[in-house]
Design a protein around this motif. Sequence first.
Motif, short mmCIF file in Angstrom:
data_model
loop_
_atom_site.label_atom_id
_atom_site.label_comp_id
_atom_site.label_asym_id
_atom_site.label_seq_id
_atom_site.Cartn_x
_atom_site.Cartn_y
_atom_site.Cartn_z
N GLY A 28 0.95 -1.12 -0.22
CA GLY A 28 0.22 0.24 -0.34
C GLY A 28 0.59 1.66 0.24
N VAL A 78 -6.17 7.76 3.58
CA VAL A 78 -6.71 6.55 3.48
C VAL A 78 -6.99 5.56 4.92
CG1 VAL A 78 -5.30 4.49 3.41
CG2 VAL A 78 -4.91 6.00 1.92
N PHE A 118 -3.32 9.01 -3.95
CA PHE A 118 -4.28 8.90 -2.42
C PHE A 118 -4.96 7.58 -3.51
CE2 PHE A 118 -8.59 9.48 -1.82
CZ PHE A 118 -8.63 8.55 0.25
N SER A 119 -5.46 7.31 -4.26
CA SER A 119 -6.40 6.24 -5.47
C SER A 119 -5.83 5.12 -5.13
CB SER A 119 -6.93 6.54 -6.77
OG SER A 119 -5.73 6.47 -7.73
N GLY A 149 -2.86 4.49 -3.08
CA GLY A 149 -3.05 4.11 -1.35
C GLY A 149 -3.75 3.33 -0.77
N CYS A 150 -4.95 3.56 -2.03
CA CYS A 150 -6.68 2.63 -1.07
C CYS A 150 -5.67 1.87 -1.55
CB CYS A 150 -7.37 3.27 -1.82
SG CYS A 150 -7.86 4.90 -1.56
N ILE A 168 -13.81 7.67 -5.04
CA ILE A 168 -11.78 7.60 -5.05
C ILE A 168 -12.27 6.26 -7.08
CG2 ILE A 168 -11.01 5.42 -4.18
CD1 ILE A 168 -11.31 5.99 -1.57
#
Length: 605
Positions: free
Chosen positions: A44, A70, A220-221, A223-224, A419
């Motif tokens: 991640g 997250v 960010f996406s 890391g999701c 997301i």
Amino acid sequence: MTGNIKRLLIGRPMKSNELEGEKLGRLKALAILSSDALSSVAYGTEQILLVLIIAGSAALWYSLPIALAVLALLAILIVSYRQTIFAYPTGGGAYIVAKDNLGKFSSLIAGGSLLVDYILTVAVSSSAGTDAITSAFPILHDDRVLIALAMIVFLTLMNLRGVTESASVLAIPIYAFVVAIFVLIIVGTINYFTGGAPAAAPQLEATISNVSLFLLLKAFSSGCSALTGVEAVSNAIPNFRDPAPKNAAATLVMMGLILGAMFTGITLLAYWYGIRPDEKATVISQIAEATFGRGWMYFVIQGVTAVILFLAANTAYSAFPLLAFMLAKDKYLPHMFMVRGDRLGFSNGIIFLSVMSAVLVVVFKGNTDSLIPLYAVGVFIPFTLSQLGMMIRWIKHKPKGWQGKLTVNTIGMLTTLSITLIFIFTKFAQVWVIFIFLPFVVYLFAKIHLHYENTADQLRIDLATDKPCIKGNTVIIPVSGITQVVRSTVSYAKTLSDSVVAVYIGFDDESIRKMEDKWAEWDPGIRLIVLKSRYRSIMRPLRKFIETVEWKKGEHDNITVLIPQFITKHWWEAVLHNQTSLMMRAYLLNNKDVIVTTVPFHLHK
């Protein structure tokens, strides 16, 4: 021999009343159903850094606020799926929620997305586990695909042995991973603050002008991807011991706390140590080396990381067969997915999952980075549909405290929808295939359902009026000569009807004459019909003859074709003989409305 090998690999058959003993307690369930989510700690943070490094090393500072976002989303998902568990205690997760509140089409999108996601889970987990091994032993880098396939085979055999047995074995390395990561986080933090490790963290001032909003959203996406597997507990509630909903909810909360703590710790260490993505060394590998050097503890961490990345696939092996069972029960998947195997698991679902994930590993050559975007989109679509379905449920039923529950699911829906859109817009080049594959899966569901509905309509009878129709029986025996097989078949035919004929298809006048002479000499008490085939075809003359018999006698008689067939003592001996009887049976069953029966004659030598 085959049976003995099967017993050795998957164990003795289990009785149906032993099913309750296959249920999971909280600790085993946490290991098996949370392995996917917990293992995402290993990649991640790395996925965030892979995006940020595009803007330069200084931009890696943004991994901290992204990780915080997250974690906030993780908290929302845990709370909302906890509500789902108590609202739908029979399991099924997003599929059942969407089916109950959003309608058939939405439920099929959710179900199809989850099935694809579970297949990708196995492929990603086996590929990521291989990455961990090759980070420690670079010499194995060229054998990545073979290593991943070997682990898929191992997990298949473990899960075919049953949920409880696989949980007992696989829980140990999973908990070992959790302990190892917390040791790494604690020791790494102590080293950083005591000066035992280099402080290589990039500074905030250097990052502000170099990073675009688009890049931050993309990071960010990425890391999701650490949130994949969160929904597995709500899908697999039937696997829990009673009270199943309560145990599932507690397991979900424990998973969220452990996942949040590990993800936070790894992200902080990666920032403090100035870790940068490396094609031949994972982020975990670099942190472990910076903390412990290349000593025994480094190899322990790499070992348990590789193991849990492989075992993360076990979440899919627990959830995929149950979801496939529910879809098959609703007639959207073949009924074979409803069948329990010798060890009370849905073995057809397990085998199908393994085959499809192995295909993906081979096609993508074990490249985790290529699979993860598809993997994440596949899980965030059902996330969004599940949240939306729960919103509608609260509005429709208005149970006690529904406003608070509605607020949680509304926030969750808006977040997961955002997301999903971010993934689509920032990684379209990697996820476009989902827009082709997912509609195809839904179309496949619809075709399967239509087939079952049409079949049911044609098979359904009216108990008051549809009574058995008694008819006579005309028996036709195709023969190629006079043998013990033909004698046995004629003997059986005479017990069925007095109207029996044998049919011989010859290719030349000489063979026809010899057959007629031998038949007259044998005189079995039934008539021989001789047909000449000018094109050496057996099926065409036989078909025309059967059609003639149907035309003459079909109104009052059933038409039965008895096919003589000898069975060799050893399977390999069958290859030495023409399989005319098998081809004839297949042809008649698929092309003629007649009764087709094989009369076997077993060879003993």
